[in-house]
Write an enzyme that holds these catalytic residues in place. Structure first.
Site, PDB file in Angstrom:
ATOM      1  N   SER A  99       0.848  -1.190   0.000  1.00 54.91           N
ATOM      2  CA  SER A  99       0.000   0.000   0.000  1.00 54.91           C
ATOM      3  C   SER A  99       0.880   1.235   0.000  1.00 54.91           C
ATOM      4  O   SER A  99       2.056   1.173   0.388  1.00 54.91           O
ATOM      5  CB  SER A  99      -0.905   0.007   1.243  1.00 54.91           C
ATOM      6  OG  SER A  99      -1.684   1.186   1.305  1.00 54.91           O
ATOM      7  N   TYR A 113      -2.036  -1.123  10.555  1.00 56.89           N
ATOM      8  CA  TYR A 113      -2.139  -1.369   9.113  1.00 56.89           C
ATOM      9  C   TYR A 113      -0.888  -0.885   8.386  1.00 56.89           C
ATOM     10  O   TYR A 113      -0.304  -1.603   7.570  1.00 56.89           O
ATOM     11  CB  TYR A 113      -3.379  -0.664   8.567  1.00 56.89           C
ATOM     12  CG  TYR A 113      -3.578  -0.812   7.079  1.00 56.89           C
ATOM     13  CD1 TYR A 113      -3.979  -2.028   6.526  1.00 56.89           C
ATOM     14  CD2 TYR A 113      -3.366   0.260   6.208  1.00 56.89           C
ATOM     15  CE1 TYR A 113      -4.167  -2.177   5.154  1.00 56.89           C
ATOM     16  CE2 TYR A 113      -3.550   0.129   4.849  1.00 56.89           C
ATOM     17  CZ  TYR A 113      -3.948  -1.087   4.321  1.00 56.89           C
ATOM     18  OH  TYR A 113      -4.127  -1.219   2.966  1.00 56.89           O
TER      19      TYR A 113
END
Length: 229
Positions: free
Chosen positions: A107, A121
């Site tokens: 990401s 995350y």
């Protein structure tokens, strides 16, 4: 195409794809369960003889303030986003031939940017970039390539969940706010992300390994949100 998923929508997804005349199969697998992965990978190899491509797409995100994050939420992210990718890769590599390809979904979060509440995350997605480079270095002599995709905001169930975490009463306003901050003024589509994954997995990307590719509609492009003409 073989789908490993622990969603109860797996059968529905398989039915829809088969109706479109795709050759697809699937197994209910929690990628935290190494033994289950091993059993299902062996079933795939028994039927097809090998696994040419692995796309590590499974991932979770739950927003929580760092100082209030319990161990179970931390471990939820670590066990799926990091250990799950590790487990899948280790089992599949046993049966991956030369010219095989692994595509990891990292990401822009954690590797380039981060928002409040995303510590768990962001940590896991940054770790996947290191995993990609380390694994690429090890398997290159086997003729196997490993690359990573760094998505920005793609309109997925994960983003819908994050929007609800941010504003339970009006998640659509969160999605609109995200879109307004992206130069292209929209979120990406699953299909656009899939096209990049398909390219990296293909022989057209045969000289690419250990690399990461941002797909974010330009969201990491602006230096500021106020400067410029």
């Amino acid at each position: 195409v073989i789908i490993f998923d622990y969603s109860d929508k797996l059968e529905e997804t398989l039915k829809e794809l088969r109706e479109q005349v795709y050759d697809v199969d699937g197994y209910l697998v929690d990628i935290r369960d190494r033994q289950k992965i091993k059993e299902c990978v062996e079933k795939v190899v028994e039927k097809y003889g090998k696994i040419d491509i692995l796309v590590n797409n499974a991932g979770v995100a739950k927003l929580t303030p760092f100082e209030e994050t319990p161990d179970e939420i931390r471990d939820f992210h670590f066990d799926i986003n990091i250990k799950g990718t590790w487990n899948m890769s280790q089992e599949v590599l046993k049966y991956m031939p030369k010219d095989g390809s692994i595509v990891n979904l990292s990401s822009v979060t954690g590797t380039m940017v981060a928002d409040s509440g995303e510590v768990a995350y962001a940590t896991t997605k940054a770790a996947l970039l290191g995993f990609t480079k380390g694994l690429a270095a090890e398997v290159v002599e086997k003729g196997i390539r490993v690359n990573a995709i760094l998505p920005g905001y793609i309109m997925t169930p994960m983003v819908e969940g994050i929007a609800k975490d941010s504003d339970e009463n009006n998640p659509n306003s969160v999605v609109k706010g995200i879109a307004d901050g992206i130069p292209m003024k929209r979120l990406g589509t699953i299909e656009e992300l899939g096209e990049l994954a398909a390219f990296l997995a293909s022989n057209e990307a045969s000289y690419l390994t250990g690399q990461s590719y941002v797909i974010d509609g330009g969201s990491t492009l602006p230096e500021t949100m106020t400067m410029g003409v």
